[in-house]
Design an enzyme around this catalytic site. Structure first.
Site, PDB file in Angstrom:
ATOM      1  N   ASP A  93       8.216 -35.777 -19.511  1.00  0.00           N
ATOM      2  CA  ASP A  93       8.392 -34.549 -20.297  1.00  0.00           C
ATOM      3  C   ASP A  93       8.235 -33.349 -19.373  1.00  0.00           C
ATOM      4  OD1 ASP A  93       8.231 -33.412 -23.325  1.00  0.00           O
ATOM      5  OD2 ASP A  93       6.981 -32.213 -21.989  1.00  0.00           O
ATOM      6  N   TYR A 152       8.599 -24.835 -16.640  1.00  0.00           N
ATOM      7  CA  TYR A 152       7.575 -25.437 -15.767  1.00  0.00           C
ATOM      8  C   TYR A 152       7.947 -25.259 -14.285  1.00  0.00           C
ATOM      9  CZ  TYR A 152       6.068 -27.942 -20.062  1.00  0.00           C
ATOM     10  OH  TYR A 152       5.663 -28.273 -21.335  1.00  0.00           O
ATOM     11  N   LYS A 192      13.418 -28.649 -21.794  1.00  0.00           N
ATOM     12  CA  LYS A 192      13.358 -27.689 -22.914  1.00  0.00           C
ATOM     13  C   LYS A 192      14.027 -26.365 -22.555  1.00  0.00           C
ATOM     14  CE  LYS A 192       8.779 -29.699 -23.745  1.00  0.00           C
ATOM     15  NZ  LYS A 192       8.072 -29.818 -22.465  1.00  0.00           N
ATOM     16  N   HIS A 221      12.053 -24.715 -27.027  1.00  0.00           N
ATOM     17  CA  HIS A 221      10.650 -24.784 -26.602  1.00  0.00           C
ATOM     18  C   HIS A 221       9.680 -24.099 -27.577  1.00  0.00           C
ATOM     19  CE1 HIS A 221       8.200 -25.231 -22.627  1.00  0.00           C
ATOM     20  NE2 HIS A 221       7.392 -25.288 -23.666  1.00  0.00           N
TER      21      HIS A 221
END
Ligand code: NAD
Length: 278
Positions: A45, A50, A75, A108
Site C-alpha cells: 500500500d 508518500y 492513491k 485518498h
C-alpha cells in the site's frame, strides 16, 4: 505462509494482510519493500503523496515475482481531483511504479470543502474501465461521502481505507460500508504507536493467553473483524512478526474486550479528521 484473500464487490480479490509504506523515506523504500517481499508480503500500500512509488517499483522489478502474484495499491492526491487531473496522476504513478496497471486506486481524502470527490471517483471509474486499475475505492470517506458517491455515480467503491484501531473503530462507517459490500481497510492499525495500545490490559492479556506479542493480538483482532491491514515497519523482525498472525484465534470474549476499548466519543482518533483535510 498463505495469506488469506478477501473477495471485493467487483469480483477481484485482495490479500487481507499487506505492507504499508507511509513515511518510509524514498531512499529506503526499495530496500524495505524488497525485504517485505522476501519475507512473504505480496500486497503493498503506497500513495502518490508518500513520495516513494519509485522505490516500490524498483523493489517489484528486482523481485522477479510474477505481476499477478502481487497486489499494489496507490492513491490519488487531494490537489488532483478536478478535470482530467486523475488521468495524469495515475499515469505518473504507473510510470514511477513501472507498472501497466495497479490493483487498487483510491481517492485518498474526500476534501469535502472543495466538493470535488464525486467527480474524482467518477474519473476513477473511467480509469478502471480503461484498464489502468483493476479495482477502485476511496479512503477517509465518512458516511455522507459514501452515500453521495454511490448515489451520484451508481458505482460502489470496492474499499474504504480509514483510520481504524481499537481506540477508534468508526462503527458508523464500518456498518454502512458492510451493508453496501464495501471492504474496510484499517489504516494506522496499531494506532501508529501514538498511544499505549500494547499496554492496554485487554490487549496484553489476549497476547499472553495466546503466547503472541500485543501487536500480533491487535492485528488478529482486525483480521477477525474482517478488515484488511497493512502495518508498517522497516524492521525485518517486526515484518515477520506482523505476518505471523494466522496460527491462533482470539476468543469471542477476547474480541469483545477489544471491541469495548473505543471511547466512542471520537477521542481515540490519532490522525486528521476527514472534514478538516482539504
Ligand atoms: P501503524 O499503525 O501500522 O503503525 C506503524 C508504527 O507501528 C511504526 O512506528 C512501527 O514502528 C510500529 N510497529 C509496526 N509493527 C510493530 C510491531 N510488531 N511491534 C511494535 N511496533 C510495531 O501505522 P501506519 O503506518 O500509519 O499505517 C499503516 C499503513 O496505512 C501506512 O503505512 C499506509 O500504507 C496506510 N495509511 C493510510 C492513510 C490514509 O490516509 N489512507 C493514513 C495513514 C496510513
Amino acid at each position: 505462509m498463505t495469506i488469506p484473500a478477501l473477495e471485493l464487490n467487483d469480483g477481484h480479490s485482495i490479500p487481507q494482510l499487506g505492507y504499508g509504506v507511509f513515511k518510509v523515506p524514498a531512499d529506503e523504500t526499495e530496500r524495505a519493500v524488497s525485504q517485505a517481499l522476501e519475507i512473504g508480503y505480496r500486497h503493498i500500500d503506497t500513495a502518490a503523496i508518500y513520495g516513494n512509488e519509485e522505490g516500490v517499483g524498483a523493489a517489484i522489478a528486482a523481485s522477479g515475482i510474477p505481476r499477478d502474484e502481487l497486489f499494489i495499491t496507490t492513491k490519488l492526491w487531494n490537489d488532483r481531483h478536478h478535470g482530467d487531473e486523475p488521468n495524469a496522476a495515475i499515469a505518473e504513478s504507473l510510470e514511477k511504479l513501472g507498472l501497466e496497471n495497479v490493483d487498487l486506486y483510491l481517492v485518498h481524502w474526500p476534501t469535502p470543502a472543495k466538493d470535488d470527490y464525486v467527480h474524482a471517483f467518477a474519473k476513477l471509474i473511467e480509469l478502471r474501465d480503461a484498464g489502468l486499475t483493476r479495482s477502485i475505492g476511496v479512503s477517509n470517506f465518512l458516511v455522507p461521502h459514501l452515500e453521495r458517491v454511490v448515489a451520484e455515480t451508481g458505482v460502489t467503491p470496492a474499499v474504504n481505507q480509514i483510520e481504524l484501531h481499537p481506540a477508534y473503530q468508526q462503527r458508523d462507517v464500518v456498518d454502512w460500508a458492510t451493508e453496501h459490500g464495501i471492504r474496510i481497510e484499517s489504516w494506522g492499525p496499531l494506532g501508529q504507536g501514538k498511544y499505549d495500545l500494547f499496554g492496554t490490559p485487554a490487549i496484553a492479556e489476549a497476547a499472553a493467553a495466546h503466547d503472541v506479542t500485543p501487536a500480533q493480538a491487535v492485528l488478529r483482532w482486525h483480521l477477525q473483524k474482517g478488515f484488511i491491514v497493512f502495518p508498517k515497519s522497516v524492521r525485518a523482525e517486526r515484518l515477520r512478526e506482523n505476518l505471523d498472525v494466522f496460527g491462533f484465534e482470539l476468543t469471542d470474549a477476547e474480541m469483545a474486550k477489544i471491541d469495548a476499548l473505543d471511547p466512542l466519543d471520537g477521542s481515540g482518533r490519532v490522525g486528521s479528521h476527514p472534514d478538516d483535510v482539504n
